[in-house]
Structure formats: C-alpha cells, structure tokens
Design an enzyme around this catalytic site. Structure first.
Site, short mmCIF file in Angstrom:
data_model
loop_
_atom_site.label_atom_id
_atom_site.label_comp_id
_atom_site.label_asym_id
_atom_site.label_seq_id
_atom_site.Cartn_x
_atom_site.Cartn_y
_atom_site.Cartn_z
N LYS A 60 29.20 47.38 37.00
CA LYS A 60 28.31 46.21 36.84
C LYS A 60 27.85 45.68 38.20
CE LYS A 60 31.58 43.84 34.67
NZ LYS A 60 32.70 44.79 34.59
N ARG B 195 32.49 36.82 28.25
CA ARG B 195 33.61 37.74 28.04
C ARG B 195 34.44 37.40 26.83
NH1 ARG B 195 34.29 39.37 33.67
NH2 ARG B 195 36.21 40.48 33.98
N ARG C 254 38.36 51.08 45.37
CA ARG C 254 37.26 50.16 45.73
C ARG C 254 37.58 49.36 47.00
NH1 ARG C 254 34.96 46.22 41.32
NH2 ARG C 254 37.17 46.01 40.86
N ARG D 7 40.44 43.96 46.73
CA ARG D 7 40.66 42.82 45.84
C ARG D 7 42.11 42.79 45.41
NH1 ARG D 7 35.92 42.76 41.35
NH2 ARG D 7 37.71 42.28 40.02
N ARG E 117 43.85 43.71 32.72
CA ARG E 117 42.39 43.47 32.64
C ARG E 117 41.76 44.29 31.53
NH1 ARG E 117 41.12 44.95 38.63
NH2 ARG E 117 38.93 44.64 38.08
P1 AP5 Z 1 32.00 47.98 40.47
O1 AP5 Z 1 30.53 48.09 40.29
O2 AP5 Z 1 32.50 47.14 41.60
O3 AP5 Z 1 32.69 47.56 39.09
P2 AP5 Z 1 32.48 46.28 38.15
O4 AP5 Z 1 31.95 46.74 36.84
O5 AP5 Z 1 31.72 45.22 38.86
O6 AP5 Z 1 34.01 45.94 37.90
P3 AP5 Z 1 34.91 44.66 38.25
O7 AP5 Z 1 36.28 45.19 38.50
O8 AP5 Z 1 34.27 43.78 39.26
O9 AP5 Z 1 34.87 43.99 36.85
P4 AP5 Z 1 35.85 42.98 36.27
O10 AP5 Z 1 35.14 42.68 35.03
O11 AP5 Z 1 37.24 43.41 36.11
O12 AP5 Z 1 35.96 41.86 37.42
P5 AP5 Z 1 35.25 40.45 37.59
O13 AP5 Z 1 35.00 40.28 39.02
O14 AP5 Z 1 34.14 40.28 36.62
O15 AP5 Z 1 32.59 49.46 40.61
C1 AP5 Z 1 33.97 49.70 40.78
C2 AP5 Z 1 34.20 50.84 41.79
O16 AP5 Z 1 33.65 52.05 41.26
C3 AP5 Z 1 33.50 50.60 43.13
O17 AP5 Z 1 34.34 51.08 44.14
C4 AP5 Z 1 32.21 51.44 43.04
O18 AP5 Z 1 31.80 51.92 44.31
C5 AP5 Z 1 32.64 52.58 42.12
N1 AP5 Z 1 31.53 53.03 41.24
C6 AP5 Z 1 30.56 52.26 40.64
N2 AP5 Z 1 29.73 53.02 39.90
C7 AP5 Z 1 30.19 54.31 40.01
C8 AP5 Z 1 29.76 55.58 39.47
N3 AP5 Z 1 28.69 55.66 38.66
N4 AP5 Z 1 30.47 56.68 39.78
C9 AP5 Z 1 31.57 56.59 40.60
N5 AP5 Z 1 32.02 55.44 41.15
C10 AP5 Z 1 31.34 54.31 40.86
O19 AP5 Z 1 36.42 39.47 37.14
C11 AP5 Z 1 37.61 39.30 37.86
C12 AP5 Z 1 38.50 38.27 37.18
O20 AP5 Z 1 37.84 36.98 37.16
C13 AP5 Z 1 38.83 38.54 35.70
O21 AP5 Z 1 39.95 39.39 35.56
C14 AP5 Z 1 39.10 37.12 35.19
O22 AP5 Z 1 40.39 36.66 35.57
C15 AP5 Z 1 38.08 36.28 35.93
N6 AP5 Z 1 36.79 36.17 35.21
C16 AP5 Z 1 35.58 36.59 35.63
N7 AP5 Z 1 34.62 36.31 34.71
C17 AP5 Z 1 35.25 35.69 33.68
C18 AP5 Z 1 34.80 35.17 32.43
N8 AP5 Z 1 33.52 35.24 32.05
N9 AP5 Z 1 35.73 34.61 31.62
C19 AP5 Z 1 37.02 34.51 31.98
N10 AP5 Z 1 37.52 34.99 33.15
C20 AP5 Z 1 36.63 35.58 33.99
ZN ZN Z 2 32.24 43.31 39.56
#
Ligand code: AP5
Ligand code: ZN
Length: 211
Positions: A13, A88, A127, A160, A171
């Site tokens: 994402k 979410r 990452r 992270r 997660r």
């Molecule tokens: P990347 O693009 O960084 O992944 P992402 O989908 O953004 O994954 P996240 O881990 O950021 O998602 P998340 O939902 O767990 O975390 P969030 O920050 O939202 O890609 C990952 C890696 O893969 C990178 O190294 C990239 O280079 C590589 N990659 C990408 N595409 C690729 C491809 N096609 N092929 C190969 N490699 C690839 O949330 C964190 C925390 O915040 C949650 O756990 C929760 O506690 C809280 N939180 C956030 N939002 C909410 C909400 N709405 N409600 C409640 N709690 C929330």
């Molecule tokens: Zn992300």
C-alpha cells in the site's frame, strides 16, 4: 477520486501510494504514518496508541476516525484522496461513509491488494523506511542505492518496531478478523489486485483500475 487501499501488512500500500498520488493529484492519507509521527512526537494521542502498535493490535476506532476526519478536510484533499490503512474495521468504514455523506461525497473505489500470508514475512522483515517521508525500501526487492541511506535525502533509514515475525503474526490476525469484513462492506466498489507480483506490474494494474 476517493480511493481506499486495503490489504495485509506488507502488501504494498505504502509503496504504490506515491505513484497514484502523483498520477491523479490526490492526497495520501496513511493512518499508520500519522500514528508513527504522533508516537515519535510523544503527543498524548501517540502515547495512547504506542502500546497497541508495538503489539500489532489495532488502536481505537475513535482515534483513527478523528485523524481522518481532520485530514480529509485539508484544502489540498478537496480533489480527492487515497486512504492507506483506513478503514480497518466495519465501525471505521461506517463512520467514514457517514462523514463523507454529510459532505455530499462517497468512496469511488476500493483496491484490494491480495498477497498470500507466507510472502509477507520476508517483505516486512526486509523493509527499511525513511521516517520523515514515509518512503520504504526492501533489502532484497527494492534496495536503496547505498545500504541504510535514503536515496533522495541521504538521511539514515530505520526499521519499524513492529516489523518482526512475532508482531507480524498479531497484525495478520487483526487483518483477517477485523479488516476482511471491510472488503465485504464495500463489495460493489472493490477491485481485486494480484499484489504478489513485481512492483511495476502491480502499478500497471492499479493504473487500469483507476482509469
Ligand atoms: P509496503 O508498501 O511498505 O507495505 P504496506 O502495505 O504499506 O504495509 P504496512 O506494513 O505499512 O501495513 P500495515 O497495515 O501493517 O501498517 P500501518 O502502517 O498501516 O511494503 C512492504 C515491504 O515490501 C517494503 O519493504 C517494500 O519495499 C516491499 N514491497 C512492496 N511491494 C512489493 C512488491 N510488489 N514486490 C516485492 N516487494 C515489495 O499500521 C501500523 C499500525 O498502526 C497497525 O498495526 C495499528 O496498530 C495502527 N493502525 C494504523 N491504521 C489503523 C487503523 N485504521 N485502525 C486501527 N489501528 C491502525
Ligand atoms: Zn504502509
């Protein structure tokens, strides 16, 4: 356009968001990035969210709904926005729908990034992120020009705190139990994307889904 990006941790994402943002001139709103900034700044909201984030659980619906309510009203978001990591839970989705309906707006599309669970461990543990911009790299799949250094600013990259195999399990558990129902909630607007392919191929599918 108003678009939701939904999918498990590490599905891509945050990686795809900048391209969509520039091509369509949309605001990128990522609740995870906003919460990490609040944790780093030690604001009261950050202090409240920290524990849940580090354990891989979701923070409260009220906190994230409040963040999005405020962010979506910024003038630069008037043309539309990309929601990355929100909603979410079904409660968050319903509150978002109500909030937009009051403004005569609605969600246009929900992009569902599909990646099998077993591929996510390597994506997440490899990452590296540049905290100030939210840019992410991968030591194997998308390495920076110089290891540990951001390509554009030359600043150091970090890991992270929640990017370890144990926290990833929590997660993923939260994703499957609380977030999959959001995909059903928006069933009529969902576009399924095979996101376990190289980044450029995923980007091409997104471009046609957004056309
Ligand atoms: P990347 O693009 O960084 O992944 P992402 O989908 O953004 O994954 P996240 O881990 O950021 O998602 P998340 O939902 O767990 O975390 P969030 O920050 O939202 O890609 C990952 C890696 O893969 C990178 O190294 C990239 O280079 C590589 N990659 C990408 N595409 C690729 C491809 N096609 N092929 C190969 N490699 C690839 O949330 C964190 C925390 O915040 C949650 O756990 C929760 O506690 C809280 N939180 C956030 N939002 C909410 C909400 N709405 N409600 C409640 N709690 C929330
Ligand atoms: Zn992300």
């Amino acid at each position: 356009k108003r678009v939701i990006l939904i999918g498990p941790p590490g599905c891509g994402k945050g990686t795809q968001s900048p391209r969509i943002k520039y091509e369509h001139c949309l605001c990128h709103l990522a609740t995870g990035d906003m919460l990490r900034a609040a944790v780093a700044a030690k604001t009261p909201l950050g202090l409240e969210a920290k524990k849940a984030m580090e354990s891989g659980a979701l923070v409260s619906d009220d906190i994230v709904v409040g963040l999005i309510e405020e962010a979506t009203q910024q003038p630069e978001c008037a043309k539309g926005f990309i929601l990355d990591g929100f909603p979410r839970t079904v409660v968050q989705a319903k509150k978002l729908d109500e909030m937009l309906a009051k403004r005569g707006q609605s969600i246009d599309k929900v992009l569902n990034f599909m990646v099998p669970d077993q591929l996510l461990v390597e994506r997440v543990t490899g990452r590296w992120v540049h905290p100030a911009s939210g840019r992410s790299y991968h030591e194997k799949f998308a390495p920076p020009k110089v290891a540990g250094v951001d390509d554009l600013t030359g600043e150091p990259l970090i890991k992270r705190k929640d990017d370890n195999a144990d926290t990833l399990k929590a997660r993923l558990g939260a994703f499957h139990s609380q977030t999959t129902p959001v995909i059903e909630h928006y069933a009529a607007k969902v576009v399924a994307l095979k996101a376990d392919r190289p980044q450029d191929e995923v980007a091409a599918s997104i471009a046609s889904a957004m056309a």
